[in-house]
Design an enzyme around this catalytic site. Structure first.
Site, PDB file in Angstrom:
ATOM      1  N   ARG A  56       0.832  -1.202   0.000  1.00 47.84           N
ATOM      2  CA  ARG A  56       0.000   0.000   0.000  1.00 47.84           C
ATOM      3  C   ARG A  56       0.868   1.254   0.000  1.00 47.84           C
ATOM      4  NH1 ARG A  56      -2.783   2.636   4.245  1.00 47.84           N
ATOM      5  NH2 ARG A  56      -2.563   0.810   5.590  1.00 47.84           N
ATOM      6  N   TYR A 109     -12.514  17.661 -17.147  1.00 50.63           N
ATOM      7  CA  TYR A 109     -13.131  16.348 -17.262  1.00 50.63           C
ATOM      8  C   TYR A 109     -14.276  16.231 -16.247  1.00 50.63           C
ATOM      9  CZ  TYR A 109     -13.530  11.317 -16.326  1.00 50.63           C
ATOM     10  OH  TYR A 109     -13.998  10.051 -16.095  1.00 50.63           O
ATOM     11  N   LYS A 206      -5.267   5.910 -20.201  1.00 53.53           N
ATOM     12  CA  LYS A 206      -5.382   6.403 -21.567  1.00 53.53           C
ATOM     13  C   LYS A 206      -4.114   6.104 -22.367  1.00 53.53           C
ATOM     14  CE  LYS A 206      -9.330   8.155 -20.034  1.00 53.53           C
ATOM     15  NZ  LYS A 206      -9.271   8.114 -18.564  1.00 53.53           N
TER      16      LYS A 206
END
Length: 398
Positions: A56, A109, A206
């Protein structure tokens, strides 16, 4: 001598000799790591000794990806997170406090807009939208309470650009940190830190991943900034940890990023020119077109015009839907930067978190269509667009 972009994307931080000759870096799926001694474990936890103790916080597979993205962006350090929104939320939760002001660009966005206006604003943080395409607007709006100036360039979905260097100069004069979402351009086209930005974010889902098979986020900045975001925003506040397998996939994507961005851009300029000349298409927004309103800014900070095109259909939203429904190869899907060409309608899809009034105020028209140019043969992309527009003409005639 500093190696080139593509060479660093492929080789930086890894030597096969250190891993039994394996050409591809190994995948470390461990959640926890063993210590040689109790004392060593305590020193690693205290930060007195380098090492891994729990995934983590850090992991060798993620560490290599973080080194590479930092190098490609020209930053001191990087951090891998579970998604682009994980990168954004972890960063802003770390750097902002109640009473601070966040100045953001006019266009964002949809999920970023929702987080800031429906999330951060509930916790005493003032969110101010400013049209940053004119840096003079920032000069008027910035105050002593402004901690961060945040923007995308090009902006999702309408392709508006922000002059990074000029905005950074204004922001820094007031002591504000400049954060740039570089998802659309990638570091192969624009390196915001070279132009004065402090922190750069990506949805690695992306172009960096590039294959539509993962969800991931990345952030780069100074070593001090990234350490704080890692230990506060990621570890404690969001838990938005990237899985090691996804880190390996993003590393794979980086190896071909330079080639892919060249191909995306070369095809996109052909498509943009074709769309601009079509009688059924209205305004086409693409940085590579001489008609693009901010062509000078594109020339200043973008080495290529990229693979994203926004355009308006004459006939508005219904004309756009007819176009999309007539396509056979180009896929109706959100996201971007994949090998496949994707088309979507922002007002009803990615930016539906805006109200109609907000979309109007923030430059997202109902008739706007967003096209992510893929890696197919350019002729096939153009043929599909042409036949879909021809179908629409036939339907109108009938």
């Amino acid at each position: 001598m500093t190696q080139g972009f593509a060479t660093r994307a492929i080789h930086l931080g890894y030597d096969p000799k250190d891993n039994e000759g394996a050409l591809t870096p190994p995948l470390h799926l461990a959640s926890t790591f063993a210590f040689e001694t109790a004392e060593a474990g305590g020193e690693i936890f205290a930060g007195a000794r380098e090492g891994y103790f729990y995934s983590r916080i850090s992991n060798p597979t993620l560490d290599l990806l973080e080194q590479r993205i930092a190098s490609l962006e020209g930053a001191e350090a990087g951090l891998a997170l579970a998604s682009g929104m994980g990168a954004i939320t972890a960063t802003l939760w770390t750097l902002l406090s109640p009473g601070d002001e966040l100045i953001v660009d006019k266009t964002l966005y949809g999920c970023t807009f929702a987080f800031m206006n429906h999330g951060l604003a509930k916790f005493g943080i003032k969110v101010t939208h400013v049209d940053l395409s004119d840096p003079g607007n920032l000069t008027k709006a910035i105050s002593s309470k402004t901690r961060i100036v945040y923007f995308e360039t090009p902006a999702n979905p309408n392709m508006r650009l922000v002059d990074i260097e000029t905005v950074a100069r204004v922001a820094h004069a007031s002591g504000a940190t400049v954060i740039v979402d570089n998802t659309y351009a990638t570091p192969y086209i624009t390196r915001p830190i070279d132009h004065g930005a402090d922190i750069v974010l990506h949805s690695a889902t992306k172009y960096l991943g590039g294959h539509g098979d993962l969800v991931a986020g990345l952030v780069v900045g100074t070593a001090e900034q990234i350490s704080e975001i890692r230990l506060v925003g990621m570890k404690d506040m969001t838990g938005a940890v990237m899985a090691p397998f996804n880190a390996l996939l993003v590393q794979r994507g980086l190896k071909t990023l330079a080639l892919r961005m060249e191909r995306h851009s070369a095809t996109a300029i052909q498509v943009a020119n074709w769309l601009e000349s079509h009688p059924d298409v209205g305004v086409v927004s693409y940085p590579g077109l001489p008609s693009f309103g901010q062509h000078d800014v594109a020339q200043k900070q973008m080495s290529l015009p990229g693979g994203m095109i926004a355009f308006e259909m004459k006939g508005g939203i219904e004309a756009g839907r007819a176009l999309m429904n007539g396509l056979t190869m180009i896929q109706r899907a959100v996201s971007l930067g994949d090998a496949e060409t994707l088309i979507q309608h922002p007002a009803s899809m990615t930016h539906s978190t805006y109200s109609p009034e907000e979309r109007s105020a923030h430059g997202i028209s109902d008739g706007l269509v967003r096209l992510s140019i893929g890696l197919e043969d350019p002729e096939d992309i153009l043929d599909d667009l042409d036949q879909a527009l021809s179908l629409r003409r036939v339907a109108k005639a009938v």
